[in-house]
Design a protein around this motif. Structure first.
Motif, mmCIF file in Angstrom:
data_model
loop_
_atom_site.group_PDB
_atom_site.id
_atom_site.type_symbol
_atom_site.label_atom_id
_atom_site.label_comp_id
_atom_site.label_asym_id
_atom_site.label_seq_id
_atom_site.Cartn_x
_atom_site.Cartn_y
_atom_site.Cartn_z
ATOM 1 N N LYS A 89 0.846 -1.187 0.000
ATOM 2 C CA LYS A 89 0.000 0.000 0.000
ATOM 3 C C LYS A 89 0.879 1.233 0.000
ATOM 4 C CE LYS A 89 -3.478 2.527 2.636
ATOM 5 N NZ LYS A 89 -4.339 2.554 3.845
ATOM 6 N N VAL A 90 0.589 2.180 -0.891
ATOM 7 C CA VAL A 90 1.424 3.374 -1.040
ATOM 8 C C VAL A 90 0.632 4.620 -0.652
ATOM 9 C CG1 VAL A 90 2.587 4.886 -2.706
ATOM 10 C CG2 VAL A 90 2.936 2.406 -2.804
ATOM 11 N N THR A 91 1.229 5.433 0.213
ATOM 12 C CA THR A 91 0.698 6.753 0.537
ATOM 13 C C THR A 91 1.715 7.787 0.071
ATOM 14 O OG1 THR A 91 -0.566 6.032 2.468
ATOM 15 C CG2 THR A 91 0.034 8.353 2.369
ATOM 16 N N VAL A 92 1.259 8.723 -0.729
ATOM 17 C CA VAL A 92 2.120 9.803 -1.205
ATOM 18 C C VAL A 92 1.865 11.035 -0.349
ATOM 19 C CG1 VAL A 92 2.699 11.301 -3.149
ATOM 20 C CG2 VAL A 92 2.119 8.897 -3.553
ATOM 21 N N PHE A 93 2.924 11.589 0.220
ATOM 22 C CA PHE A 93 2.813 12.768 1.087
ATOM 23 C C PHE A 93 4.040 13.626 0.801
ATOM 24 C CE2 PHE A 93 0.512 13.890 5.164
ATOM 25 C CZ PHE A 93 1.035 15.164 5.272
ATOM 26 N N ALA A 94 3.857 14.730 0.087
ATOM 27 C CA ALA A 94 4.997 15.502 -0.400
ATOM 28 C C ALA A 94 4.737 17.002 -0.268
ATOM 29 C CB ALA A 94 5.286 15.139 -1.856
#
Length: 199
Positions: A89-94
């Motif tokens: 599972k991937v969470t993108v937080f940038a």
């Protein structure tokens, strides 16, 4: 593991009581956070929780946080996010803007704001007006569910030698390691072989 914890305690980095480097964020209104000092007893409980997790690369239950220092719409972030999706599972937080050469910045003097957005391929992402380190600290402190691995990049140019002290890409991964979560920074040596397609 207990062995890993005892080894880290010996460094005085993660478990040092009263350490200035340990902070959490206090929720204000909506998705707005203000820095708050984290007590030593709370830190110890959080660290124990981190080390008690069992995760394996390739296990779909693995939660991977993807971040960078070039901004949420950077092509390198998109490529890294796509590469990580088959692993779990991937969470993108940038960051919401470019923080290149920002070093290990930690926002302590103002609230941080978080909003939802999408990558070019439509994948959901979170973005913040904080630094790359903030974009790692907020998820690890509970903004999203537990994170097993943090990957940062892909930086369009290499981070070697003294560059690692300035690189927001590298320090985002360092922020994860300080919190006891594995962190990896990815960079390209594109300056050695420039191409019109280099992001």
């Amino acid at each position: 593991s207990e062995k890993m914890r005892s080894g880290l305690e010996g460094t005085g980095v993660l478990y040092k009581r009263g350490s200035y480097n340990h902070h959490r964020y206090m929720p204000l209104q909506g998705d707005c956070f203000a820095p708050l000092r984290l007590r030593s007893t709370q830190r110890e409980g959080a660290r124990n929780d981190i080390y008690n997790r069992k995760s394996k690369i390739g296990n779909q239950s693995m939660h991977i946080l993807v971040t960078n220092d070039d901004g949420v719409q950077a092509s390198g972030l998109l490529a890294l996010s796509q590469a990580m999706r088959p692993l779990g599972k991937v969470t993108v937080f940038a960051p919401d803007r470019n923080w290149s050469a920002s070093g290990h910045v930690k926002t302590l003097d103002r609230p941080l704001r978080v909003s939802e957005t999408k990558l070019v391929d439509g994948y959901p992402a979170f973005t913040s007006d904080g630094a790359p380190s903030d974009c790692v600290a907020l998820p690890l402190l509970g903004y999203v569910e537990k994170v097993d691995l943090v990957v940062s990049g892909i930086n369009p140019f290499s981070n070697i030698g003294h560059d690692v002290t300035y690189s927001g890409t590298v320090t985002a991964a360092m922020e994860a390691v300080i919190a006891g979560v594995p962190g990896i920074a990815f960079s390209l040596a594109s300056q050695d072989n420039p191409s019109p397609d280099t992001p």
